[in-house]
Design a protein around this motif. Structure first.
Motif, PDB file in Angstrom:
ATOM      1  N   HIS A 133      13.984   1.703  -3.199  1.00 38.19           N
ATOM      2  CA  HIS A 133      12.691   1.362  -3.790  1.00 38.19           C
ATOM      3  C   HIS A 133      12.395  -0.108  -3.505  1.00 38.19           C
ATOM      4  O   HIS A 133      13.310  -0.941  -3.520  1.00 38.19           O
ATOM      5  CB  HIS A 133      12.721   1.555  -5.305  1.00 38.19           C
ATOM      6  CG  HIS A 133      12.777   2.970  -5.743  1.00 38.19           C
ATOM      7  ND1 HIS A 133      13.859   3.795  -5.501  1.00 38.19           N
ATOM      8  CD2 HIS A 133      11.868   3.721  -6.405  1.00 38.19           C
ATOM      9  CE1 HIS A 133      13.625   4.987  -6.013  1.00 38.19           C
ATOM     10  NE2 HIS A 133      12.414   4.974  -6.559  1.00 38.19           N
ATOM     11  N   ILE A 134      11.132  -0.413  -3.289  1.00 35.41           N
ATOM     12  CA  ILE A 134      10.662  -1.790  -3.170  1.00 35.41           C
ATOM     13  C   ILE A 134      10.398  -2.246  -4.598  1.00 35.41           C
ATOM     14  O   ILE A 134       9.551  -1.666  -5.284  1.00 35.41           O
ATOM     15  CB  ILE A 134       9.360  -1.863  -2.343  1.00 35.41           C
ATOM     16  CG1 ILE A 134       9.566  -1.270  -0.946  1.00 35.41           C
ATOM     17  CG2 ILE A 134       8.850  -3.303  -2.282  1.00 35.41           C
ATOM     18  CD1 ILE A 134       8.269  -0.957  -0.214  1.00 35.41           C
ATOM     19  N   ILE A 186       8.650   0.994  -6.128  1.00 34.90           N
ATOM     20  CA  ILE A 186       7.932   1.926  -5.267  1.00 34.90           C
ATOM     21  C   ILE A 186       8.910   2.566  -4.292  1.00 34.90           C
ATOM     22  O   ILE A 186       9.558   1.848  -3.514  1.00 34.90           O
ATOM     23  CB  ILE A 186       6.825   1.184  -4.481  1.00 34.90           C
ATOM     24  CG1 ILE A 186       5.875   0.481  -5.458  1.00 34.90           C
ATOM     25  CG2 ILE A 186       6.088   2.135  -3.548  1.00 34.90           C
ATOM     26  CD1 ILE A 186       5.055  -0.620  -4.826  1.00 34.90           C
ATOM     27  N   PRO A 187       9.050   3.891  -4.322  1.00 34.29           N
ATOM     28  CA  PRO A 187       9.945   4.536  -3.346  1.00 34.29           C
ATOM     29  C   PRO A 187       9.505   4.181  -1.918  1.00 34.29           C
ATOM     30  O   PRO A 187       8.316   4.263  -1.585  1.00 34.29           O
ATOM     31  CB  PRO A 187       9.750   6.025  -3.615  1.00 34.29           C
ATOM     32  CG  PRO A 187       9.243   6.097  -5.024  1.00 34.29           C
ATOM     33  CD  PRO A 187       8.404   4.856  -5.206  1.00 34.29           C
ATOM     34  N   SER A 241       0.879  -1.171   0.000  1.00 41.84           N
ATOM     35  CA  SER A 241       0.000   0.000   0.000  1.00 41.84           C
ATOM     36  C   SER A 241       0.910   1.213   0.000  1.00 41.84           C
ATOM     37  O   SER A 241       1.860   1.276   0.787  1.00 41.84           O
ATOM     38  CB  SER A 241      -0.886   0.026   1.249  1.00 41.84           C
ATOM     39  OG  SER A 241      -1.740  -1.097   1.254  1.00 41.84           O
ATOM     40  N   TRP A 242       0.636   2.163  -0.892  1.00 43.68           N
ATOM     41  CA  TRP A 242       1.498   3.321  -1.009  1.00 43.68           C
ATOM     42  C   TRP A 242       0.713   4.508  -1.523  1.00 43.68           C
ATOM     43  O   TRP A 242      -0.448   4.389  -1.878  1.00 43.68           O
ATOM     44  CB  TRP A 242       2.713   3.001  -1.869  1.00 43.68           C
ATOM     45  CG  TRP A 242       2.436   2.481  -3.254  1.00 43.68           C
ATOM     46  CD1 TRP A 242       1.908   1.261  -3.587  1.00 43.68           C
ATOM     47  CD2 TRP A 242       2.681   3.157  -4.488  1.00 43.68           C
ATOM     48  NE1 TRP A 242       1.823   1.126  -4.948  1.00 43.68           N
ATOM     49  CE2 TRP A 242       2.287   2.284  -5.525  1.00 43.68           C
ATOM     50  CE3 TRP A 242       3.203   4.395  -4.820  1.00 43.68           C
ATOM     51  CZ2 TRP A 242       2.395   2.635  -6.869  1.00 43.68           C
ATOM     52  CZ3 TRP A 242       3.311   4.735  -6.152  1.00 43.68           C
ATOM     53  CH2 TRP A 242       2.917   3.858  -7.154  1.00 43.68           C
ATOM     54  N   THR A 243       1.355   5.655  -1.498  1.00 49.21           N
ATOM     55  CA  THR A 243       0.705   6.876  -1.983  1.00 49.21           C
ATOM     56  C   THR A 243       1.469   7.354  -3.194  1.00 49.21           C
ATOM     57  O   THR A 243       2.655   7.649  -3.109  1.00 49.21           O
ATOM     58  CB  THR A 243       0.731   7.988  -0.926  1.00 49.21           C
ATOM     59  OG1 THR A 243       0.821   7.435   0.361  1.00 49.21           O
ATOM     60  CG2 THR A 243      -0.518   8.787  -0.967  1.00 49.21           C
ATOM     61  N   ASP A 244       0.776   7.408  -4.326  1.00 53.96           N
ATOM     62  CA  ASP A 244       1.402   7.803  -5.579  1.00 53.96           C
ATOM     63  C   ASP A 244       1.479   9.318  -5.678  1.00 53.96           C
ATOM     64  O   ASP A 244       0.784  10.043  -4.958  1.00 53.96           O
ATOM     65  CB  ASP A 244       0.580   7.239  -6.744  1.00 53.96           C
ATOM     66  CG  ASP A 244       1.357   7.191  -8.050  1.00 53.96           C
ATOM     67  OD1 ASP A 244       2.528   7.616  -8.074  1.00 53.96           O
ATOM     68  OD2 ASP A 244       0.792   6.729  -9.048  1.00 53.96           O
ATOM     69  N   ALA A 245       2.309   9.792  -6.577  1.00 52.17           N
ATOM     70  CA  ALA A 245       2.371  11.227  -6.856  1.00 52.17           C
ATOM     71  C   ALA A 245       1.082  11.638  -7.579  1.00 52.17           C
ATOM     72  O   ALA A 245       0.404  10.804  -8.169  1.00 52.17           O
ATOM     73  CB  ALA A 245       3.583  11.529  -7.732  1.00 52.17           C
TER      74      ALA A 245
END
Length: 115
Positions: free
Chosen positions: A58-59, A80-81, A22-26
């Motif tokens: 980054h993952i 993913i950073p 789970s991540w937050t994109d630009a």
């Protein structure tokens, strides 16, 4: 990394684990349309092949692979950073056997050759 829980989640990962991140994109947009809603929640699934990056970690998730006769793969991947990650969930440990996961990693470092 800000989040100690995320740090532990990343430490426990092994190459070959099937995970979701789970991540937050630009985001991009115009100020009239977005207001303060700039977080873009994202979810990615794939085979963990490592934490990589010189400037920032980054993952890296392998999502598709194409095997060549020489034993190497071309890989579709998502990187993913770590600073954008919210959480990491292991779906299945060792989903890809370690020796095959190491070949995926080596293929990633070598670069693809698909035409």
């Amino acid at each position: 990394m800000k989040n100690e829980s995320l740090k532990k989640q990343l430490k426990d990962l092994q190459v070959g684990d099937l995970i979701s991140v789970s991540w937050t994109d630009a985001s991009i947009g115009k100020s009239l349309g977005s207001g303060v809603a700039v977080d873009v929640p994202a979810q990615s699934w794939g085979i963990f092949i490592g934490l990589m990056g010189k400037r920032s970690k980054h993952i890296v998730l392998a999502q598709n692979n194409f095997q060549y006769s020489d034993g190497f793969y071309d890989i579709d991947y998502t990187a993913i950073p770590v600073g954008w990650a919210v959480s990491v969930n292991v779906i299945e440990k060792n989903h890809v056997p370690k020796d095959e996961a190491e070949i995926l990693f080596t293929s990633f470092l070598r670069g693809g050759r698909r035409m």
